[in-house]
Scaffold this active site. Structure first.
Site, PDB file in Angstrom:
ATOM      1  N   ASN A  11      -7.114 -22.641  -5.425  1.00 38.16           N
ATOM      2  CA  ASN A  11      -8.421 -21.747  -4.931  1.00 38.16           C
ATOM      3  C   ASN A  11      -9.471 -22.097  -5.796  1.00 38.16           C
ATOM      4  OD1 ASN A  11      -8.567 -18.211  -5.262  1.00 38.16           O
ATOM      5  ND2 ASN A  11      -9.486 -19.598  -3.735  1.00 38.16           N
ATOM      6  N   ASN A  64     -18.354 -15.122  -1.687  1.00 38.77           N
ATOM      7  CA  ASN A  64     -17.501 -15.978  -0.710  1.00 38.77           C
ATOM      8  C   ASN A  64     -18.192 -16.976  -0.115  1.00 38.77           C
ATOM      9  OD1 ASN A  64     -15.090 -14.236  -1.113  1.00 38.77           O
ATOM     10  ND2 ASN A  64     -15.999 -12.745  -0.144  1.00 38.77           N
ATOM     11  N   CYS A  73     -12.144 -11.293  -8.165  1.00 36.94           N
ATOM     12  CA  CYS A  73     -11.366 -12.499  -7.801  1.00 36.94           C
ATOM     13  C   CYS A  73     -10.482 -12.787  -8.851  1.00 36.94           C
ATOM     14  CB  CYS A  73     -12.569 -13.546  -7.681  1.00 36.94           C
ATOM     15  SG  CYS A  73     -11.754 -15.235  -7.144  1.00 36.94           S
ATOM     16  N   GLY A  74      -9.177 -12.877  -8.576  1.00 40.57           N
ATOM     17  CA  GLY A  74      -8.211 -12.985  -9.728  1.00 40.57           C
ATOM     18  C   GLY A  74      -8.150 -14.545 -10.067  1.00 40.57           C
ATOM     19  N   ASN A  75      -8.103 -15.448  -9.276  1.00 47.04           N
ATOM     20  CA  ASN A  75      -8.134 -17.056  -9.717  1.00 47.04           C
ATOM     21  C   ASN A  75      -9.372 -17.085 -10.264  1.00 47.04           C
ATOM     22  OD1 ASN A  75      -5.261 -17.807  -8.506  1.00 47.04           O
ATOM     23  ND2 ASN A  75      -6.415 -17.663  -6.543  1.00 47.04           N
ATOM     24  N   ASN A 163     -10.747  -5.061  -5.094  1.00 46.74           N
ATOM     25  CA  ASN A 163     -11.276  -5.638  -3.562  1.00 46.74           C
ATOM     26  C   ASN A 163     -10.062  -5.355  -2.675  1.00 46.74           C
ATOM     27  OD1 ASN A 163      -9.370  -7.465  -4.650  1.00 46.74           O
ATOM     28  ND2 ASN A 163     -10.311  -9.312  -3.849  1.00 46.74           N
ATOM     29  N   HIS A 165      -6.882  -5.162   0.092  1.00 48.02           N
ATOM     30  CA  HIS A 165      -5.758  -6.097   0.501  1.00 48.02           C
ATOM     31  C   HIS A 165      -4.907  -5.298   1.524  1.00 48.02           C
ATOM     32  CE1 HIS A 165      -6.479  -9.283  -2.420  1.00 48.02           C
ATOM     33  NE2 HIS A 165      -7.031  -8.525  -3.247  1.00 48.02           N
ATOM     34  N   GLU A 214      -8.116 -14.841   3.283  1.00 49.96           N
ATOM     35  CA  GLU A 214      -9.201 -14.183   2.619  1.00 49.96           C
ATOM     36  C   GLU A 214     -10.356 -13.915   3.393  1.00 49.96           C
ATOM     37  OE1 GLU A 214     -10.765 -15.697  -1.083  1.00 49.96           O
ATOM     38  OE2 GLU A 214      -8.897 -16.607  -1.548  1.00 49.96           O
ATOM     39  N   ARG A 215     -10.941 -12.412   3.206  1.00 47.38           N
ATOM     40  CA  ARG A 215     -12.028 -11.901   3.841  1.00 47.38           C
ATOM     41  C   ARG A 215     -13.314 -12.977   3.296  1.00 47.38           C
ATOM     42  NH1 ARG A 215     -14.294  -6.344   0.625  1.00 47.38           N
ATOM     43  NH2 ARG A 215     -14.027  -7.966  -0.972  1.00 47.38           N
ATOM     44  N   CYS A 223      -4.541 -16.663  -3.809  1.00 43.94           N
ATOM     45  CA  CYS A 223      -5.361 -15.706  -4.173  1.00 43.94           C
ATOM     46  C   CYS A 223      -4.784 -14.716  -5.184  1.00 43.94           C
ATOM     47  CB  CYS A 223      -5.352 -14.801  -2.816  1.00 43.94           C
ATOM     48  SG  CYS A 223      -6.252 -13.301  -2.995  1.00 43.94           S
ATOM     49  N   GLY A 224      -5.350 -14.759  -6.327  1.00 41.46           N
ATOM     50  CA  GLY A 224      -5.144 -13.779  -7.576  1.00 41.46           C
ATOM     51  C   GLY A 224      -5.083 -12.514  -7.247  1.00 41.46           C
ATOM     52  N   THR A 225      -6.064 -11.897  -6.703  1.00 37.59           N
ATOM     53  CA  THR A 225      -6.009 -10.365  -6.541  1.00 37.59           C
ATOM     54  C   THR A 225      -4.830 -10.132  -5.270  1.00 37.59           C
ATOM     55  OG1 THR A 225      -7.809 -10.800  -5.054  1.00 37.59           O
ATOM     56  CG2 THR A 225      -8.393  -9.555  -7.363  1.00 37.59           C
ATOM     57  N   GLY A 226      -4.600 -10.959  -4.319  1.00 38.91           N
ATOM     58  CA  GLY A 226      -3.625 -10.773  -3.450  1.00 38.91           C
ATOM     59  C   GLY A 226      -2.467 -11.078  -3.948  1.00 38.91           C
TER      60      GLY A 226
HETATM   61  C1  ZDR Z   1      -8.493 -13.690  -3.048  1.00 39.42           C
HETATM   62  C2  ZDR Z   1      -9.486 -14.317  -4.267  1.00 39.42           C
HETATM   63  N1  ZDR Z   1      -9.661 -15.590  -4.039  1.00 39.42           N
HETATM   64  C3  ZDR Z   1      -8.577 -14.014  -5.731  1.00 39.42           C
HETATM   65  O1  ZDR Z   1      -8.113 -14.982  -6.176  1.00 39.42           O
HETATM   66  O2  ZDR Z   1      -8.584 -12.638  -6.045  1.00 39.42           O
HETATM   67  C4  ZDR Z   1     -10.679 -13.302  -4.382  1.00 39.42           C
HETATM   68  C5  ZDR Z   1     -11.824 -13.661  -3.480  1.00 39.42           C
HETATM   69  C6  ZDR Z   1     -12.338 -12.816  -2.913  1.00 39.42           C
HETATM   70  C7  ZDR Z   1     -12.016 -12.183  -1.529  1.00 39.42           C
HETATM   71  N2  ZDR Z   1     -12.237 -13.140  -0.595  1.00 39.42           N
HETATM   72  C8  ZDR Z   1     -12.775 -11.068  -1.283  1.00 39.42           C
HETATM   73  O3  ZDR Z   1     -12.191  -9.844  -1.746  1.00 39.42           O
HETATM   74  O4  ZDR Z   1     -13.559 -11.018  -0.446  1.00 39.42           O
END
Ligand code: ZDR
Length: 279
Positions: A11, A64, A73-75, A163, A165, A214-215, A223-226
């Site tokens: 990412n 984004n 953004c987790g990553n 964010n 999910h 990803e949105r 995706c870290g948060t994902g």
């Molecule tokens: C998913 C993401 N790359 C992460 O690693 O957490 C965060 C990116 C933001 C995501 N596309 C959003 O919430 O709009």
């Protein structure tokens, strides 16, 4: 404008240190820089700013590829933390970062004096429907609820890590038609702020395979948060234990939802190159 290019599990991000001076328009900058033909190429831009909060040392903003701003953004936060440590901007191995998901605390992992990764206290997951937000559930949790996308019924578990999910457990993540279906989740009327969507195959109680739409960025390698949302959804559906390895297209993350209700994410953050943007 100087920048550094980073990736965490594939990412990838362009990081711009804006503590001294800020661009006129972040959204425009993100669209231009993230373009893989006319720009540097990235899944988003990370912006380093000072924080006015007493418990935060820095502030992170993320935009984004489409210019929209994400809360978290987790990553990205692992790359952000490593940048600050590697550049000697902070000597601390643990510090507060102000994000749209509150003040989060990354910790630089050192082995024999070398950085091997970053562990982040991602805070508490948000599970109330209205707060995620997903419509139709009030302040209830949204666990294994049906959703119809393009005439087909899926089951979703919704989690916000700051964010939004939507986690969908599938039989076969590898062959799931993510490119056809992903955008229709993102723009589904159930999600007033749109959504990130994870398609997750449970391998065993401590191991899942996850792919993400990803949105604002479409399919990315990780995706870290994902991954954090997936770990929480796994527990809520009694499919996984509280500590899981999440296997992504671009690498692996370790996620633990501890009894104190915080989610911890551990993974790599690597510098790819440094550069200077033409005006
Ligand atoms: C998913 C993401 N790359 C992460 O690693 O957490 C965060 C990116 C933001 C995501 N596309 C959003 O919430 O709009």
């Amino acid at each position: 404008m100087k920048f550094t290019k980073w990736q965490g599990c594939g990412n990838d991000f362009v990081l711009i240190d804006c503590r001294e001076s800020e661009p006129a328009d972040y959204a425009k900058l993100a669209i231009k820089v993230c373009d893989r033909h006319y720009g540097v190429g990235a899944d988003g831009i990370l912006v380093v700013l000072p924080s006015a909060l007493p418990d935060a040392d820095f502030r992170m903003r993320i935009f984004n590829t489409d210019g929209s701003e994400a809360e978290m953004c987790g990553n990205g936060i692992r790359c952000f933390a490593r940048y600050l440590y590697d550049e000697g901007i902070t000597k601390k191995t643990e510090f507060g970062v102000e994000t749209g998901a509150g003040v989060l605390v990354p910790r630089i992992i050192l082995e024999d004096g070398k950085v091997t990764g970053v562990r982040v206290d991602m805070g508490e997951p948000i599970l109330e429907g209205d707060k995620i937000p997903v419509t139709g559930y009030g302040m209830n949790r949204v666990i294994n609820e049906p959703i119809t996308v393009q005439g087909k019924e899926y089951h979703m578990t919704c989690v916000s890590m700051g964010n939004p999910h939507c986690v969908v457990f599938v039989e076969d993540a590898e062959n799931f038609p993510i490119y056809e279906v992903g955008t229709h989740f993102e723009h589904h009327e159930a999600f007033p702020r749109k959504t990130n969507t994870e398609f997750v195959e449970v391998k065993d109680r401590s191991h899942v395979r996850m792919r993400v739409w990803e949105r604002g960025a479409a399919v990315t390698l990780a995706c870290g948060t994902g991954s954090c949302a997936t770990a929480v959804a796994g527990v809520l559906n009694d499919k996984t234990d509280r500590k899981v390895e999440v296997e992504l297209d671009g690498g692996k993350l370790l996620v633990e939802w501890t009894p104190n209700n915080h989610v911890f994410m551990t993974g790599p953050a690597e510098l790819v190159f440094t550069g200077e943007l033409a005006d």
